[in-house]
Design an enzyme around this catalytic site. Structure first.
Site, PDB file in Angstrom:
ATOM      1  N   CYS A   1      13.574  10.330   8.209  1.00 43.61           N
ATOM      2  CA  CYS A   1      12.932   9.669   9.378  1.00 43.61           C
ATOM      3  C   CYS A   1      14.729   9.975  10.394  1.00 43.61           C
ATOM      4  O   CYS A   1      14.813  10.540  10.805  1.00 43.61           O
ATOM      5  CB  CYS A   1      12.708   8.666   9.220  1.00 43.61           C
ATOM      6  SG  CYS A   1      13.649   7.135   7.885  1.00 43.61           S
TER       7      CYS A   1
ATOM      8  N   GLU B   1       9.275   1.333  11.143  1.00 48.29           N
ATOM      9  CA  GLU B   1      10.695   2.151  10.991  1.00 48.29           C
ATOM     10  C   GLU B   1       9.670   3.507  10.969  1.00 48.29           C
ATOM     11  O   GLU B   1       8.891   3.957  10.628  1.00 48.29           O
ATOM     12  CB  GLU B   1      11.271   1.651   9.464  1.00 48.29           C
ATOM     13  CG  GLU B   1      11.896   2.111  10.385  1.00 48.29           C
ATOM     14  CD  GLU B   1      12.501   3.844   9.375  1.00 48.29           C
ATOM     15  OE1 GLU B   1      12.699   4.439  10.256  1.00 48.29           O
ATOM     16  OE2 GLU B   1      13.007   3.925   8.331  1.00 48.29           O
TER      17      GLU B   1
ATOM     18  N   GLU C   1       9.641  16.036  15.609  1.00 48.23           N
ATOM     19  CA  GLU C   1       9.317  15.151  14.872  1.00 48.23           C
ATOM     20  C   GLU C   1       8.885  16.592  13.517  1.00 48.23           C
ATOM     21  O   GLU C   1       7.592  16.271  13.616  1.00 48.23           O
ATOM     22  CB  GLU C   1       9.156  14.660  14.117  1.00 48.23           C
ATOM     23  CG  GLU C   1       9.673  13.983  12.456  1.00 48.23           C
ATOM     24  CD  GLU C   1       9.618  12.633  12.536  1.00 48.23           C
ATOM     25  OE1 GLU C   1       8.053  11.851  12.416  1.00 48.23           O
ATOM     26  OE2 GLU C   1      10.732  12.147  12.098  1.00 48.23           O
TER      27      GLU C   1
ATOM     28  N   LYS D   1       1.012  -0.912  -0.302  1.00 48.39           N
ATOM     29  CA  LYS D   1       0.182  -0.247  -0.301  1.00 48.39           C
ATOM     30  C   LYS D   1       0.438   0.964   0.225  1.00 48.39           C
ATOM     31  O   LYS D   1       1.505   0.947   1.045  1.00 48.39           O
ATOM     32  CB  LYS D   1      -0.924  -0.060   1.150  1.00 48.39           C
ATOM     33  CG  LYS D   1      -2.165   0.561   1.352  1.00 48.39           C
ATOM     34  CD  LYS D   1      -2.528   1.889   1.049  1.00 48.39           C
ATOM     35  CE  LYS D   1      -1.752   2.851   1.764  1.00 48.39           C
ATOM     36  NZ  LYS D   1      -1.558   4.636   2.066  1.00 48.39           N
TER      37      LYS D   1
END
Ligand code: ADP
Length: 494
Positions: free
Chosen positions: A301, A267, A398, A192
């Site tokens: 990331c 992750e 973040e 996906k």
């Protein structure tokens, strides 16, 4: 708009379909999603808006394909993955342009990072297909009949059907990171892609079909996260979820998976510190820190989004970092010389601009950048912020954009405290040639990867993943096999 090759334009102009059980299908609901070019904010095509029904159909075909694929010869799986890498290499320019149009990243990075690294990763991972091993053991088992001998060994078997849910920051590369180890291990996959960037996954599925992977070994369902993504994570017919994305979504996926004991690798987010020690070469550290945060518009990331520089070097370092930021060419990704593209979406642009606003409210000074910088497209200027406290939002949360905060430290104890004062633990970089300081710091830093005098030093051979809220499990290296297989213990009395 750029001038994509006629081939790419024709491809965009098609009616796009999902790849399920070897067929190209619309969503059962008939619904579609718009795909935007983030540099112009224009719609470039539509893709099916798959939902739980389509996921169910894809999982069923993956389960059917798995029955035979799990017993396929490893050398066949290796060869197919190598053929896929070759096919991708042949069409590398098309993939690069499509990635730039869909995600916004500069074409030179799409070509020489995303596509090149995906090819490299496919080739590396292909080799693992033929290197999956068990061990023979020598158990004592005093209760076993004494006239019998004991034969014991372990086997690694494919974990089953893998549900792969990937983000929009490296669409093709993330698809490869999930598909290749699954197929190498003999698993089948339902992928996906992110709703913002579904295109290269669909083009990759065309190559998977053309090189001859059996129908149903790879299925691609495009759709929204809370519809198709959530249905995939919660589907009892999958055996593993491989997810890369934000920590809040990772937690939801982890909970949904746990309900069925579905295996997971997650992750997730990061807030990686860049630590510039007292002895560091300030010019090299500033250049490295600029790359660490501005590469891919900071939508990485592992982005080096917190910089801790020794207090004596702060002003000189900030001046050089700001120079590097100003030296970037912010432009649509296909323009010659572009080094900083737009962010992926209007939503992401607004999120990042909001964070710059919080920094201003919390007393931060903007050394450079601070605005959108262009009227059209989802751009944000490369931004350097100083003077913020450790507990400010831009230091703790973040941002996922080209925004970095510079702070100072006095000694190594303080540095360790500051660097580890984060919910995340994905990566960290150290800039120094002081070996004793470096070796003292490496074991102290809460991070799945630590780099010295470089940042984002990733390689398919090196395990990659996070401590703390940056995730669970590792990708790459021999972790690939560990996380895409189950171990079976076999004991025989003969
Ligand atoms: P972002 O918020 O930056 O878009 P996400 O973590 O939300 O990052 O997205 C990563 C991937 O997770 C995308 O493919 C997205 O569609 C998917 N996703 C988002 N929400 C969910 C959810 N509730 N369940 C499963 N997948 C989801």
């Amino acid at each position: 708009m750029p001038l994509p090759s006629t081939t790419i334009q024709q491809w965009l102009d098609r009616t796009h379909a999902m790849f399920i059980g070897g067929e190209w299908l619309p969503a059962r609901s008939g619904k579609t999603l718009e795909v935007f070019n983030p540099a112009t904010a224009e719609v470039i095509c539509q893709v099916p808006a798959g939902d739980a029904d389509d996921i169910d159909r894809a999982v069923t075909s993956a389960r059917t394909a798995f029955r035979e694929w799990r017993h396929s010869r490893p050398s066949r799986r290796e060869k197919l993955l190598l053929d896929l890498a070759d096919a991708l290499e042949e069409r590398a320019d098309e993939f690069a342009m499509l990635e730039t149009l869909d995600n916004g990243k500069p074409l030179t990075f799409s070509r020489h990072m995303d596509v090149a690294l995906a090819i490299d990763f496919l080739r590396y991972t292909a080799g693992w297909a033929t290197k999956i091993e068990g061990r023979s053991m020598t158990p004592s088992m005093p209760y076993a009949p004494s006239d019998k001998q004991i034969v014991a060994y372990t086997r690694r078997e494919p974990v089953g059907v893998v549900g792969a849910i990937i983000p929009w920051n490296f669409p093709l590369l993330m698809a490869s990171w999930k598909i290749a180890p699954a197929l190498a291990a003999g698993c089948s996959v339902v992928l996906k892609p992110a709703e913002d960037t579904p295109l290269t996954a669909l083009l990759l599925a065309e190559l998977v079909e053309s090189v001859g992977f059996p129908a149903g070994t790879l299925n691609v369902v495009t759709g929204l996260g809370h519809e198709a993504g959530a249905a995939l994570a919660a589907h009892p017919g999958i055996n593993k979820v491989a997810f890369t994305g934000s920590t809040p979504v990772g937690k939801m996926i982890g909970k949904a998976a746990m309900e069925n004991m579905t295996r997971t690798t997650l992750e997730l987010g990061g807030k990686s510190p860049v630590m510039v020690l007292a002895d560091a070469d300030i010019e090299a550290a500033a250049a490295g820190a600029a790359q660490a945060i501005f590469f891919n518009q900071g939508q990485v990331c592992t982005a080096g989004s917190r910089i801790y520089v020794h207090e004596a070097a702060h002003d000189a370092f900030v001046a050089k970092l700001a120079e590097h930021a100003k030296g970037l060419t912010m432009a649509p990704g296909w323009e010659e010389g572009a080094t900083l593209g737009p962010l992926v979406s209007a939503k992401q642009q607004q999120r990042v601009l909001d964070y710059i606003g919080y920094a201003r409210e919390e007393g931060g000074q903007i050394a450079t950048g601070g605005g959108a910088g262009r009227d059209t497209g989802f751009f944000v200027e490369p931004t350097v912020i100083t003077g913020l406290a450790q507990n400010s939002r831009c230091v703790q949360e973040e941002i996922f954009g080209p925004v970095v905060v510079v702070q100072t430290f006095r000694d190594l104890d303080e540095l360790v405290t500051l660097a580890n004062d984060s919910p995340y633990g994905l990566a960290a970089s150290l800039w120094s040639n002081d070996l004793s300081a470096i070796h003292r710091l490496i074991p102290e830093i809460d991070a799945g990867s630590v780099w010295v005098n470089g940042h984002n030093l990733l390689d398919p051979s090196m395990p990659f993943g996070g401590f703390k809220q940056s995730g669970i499990g590792r990708e790459m290296g021999d972790s690939l096999i560990e996380h895409y297989t189950e171990q079976k213990s076999v004991v025989m009395l003969v």
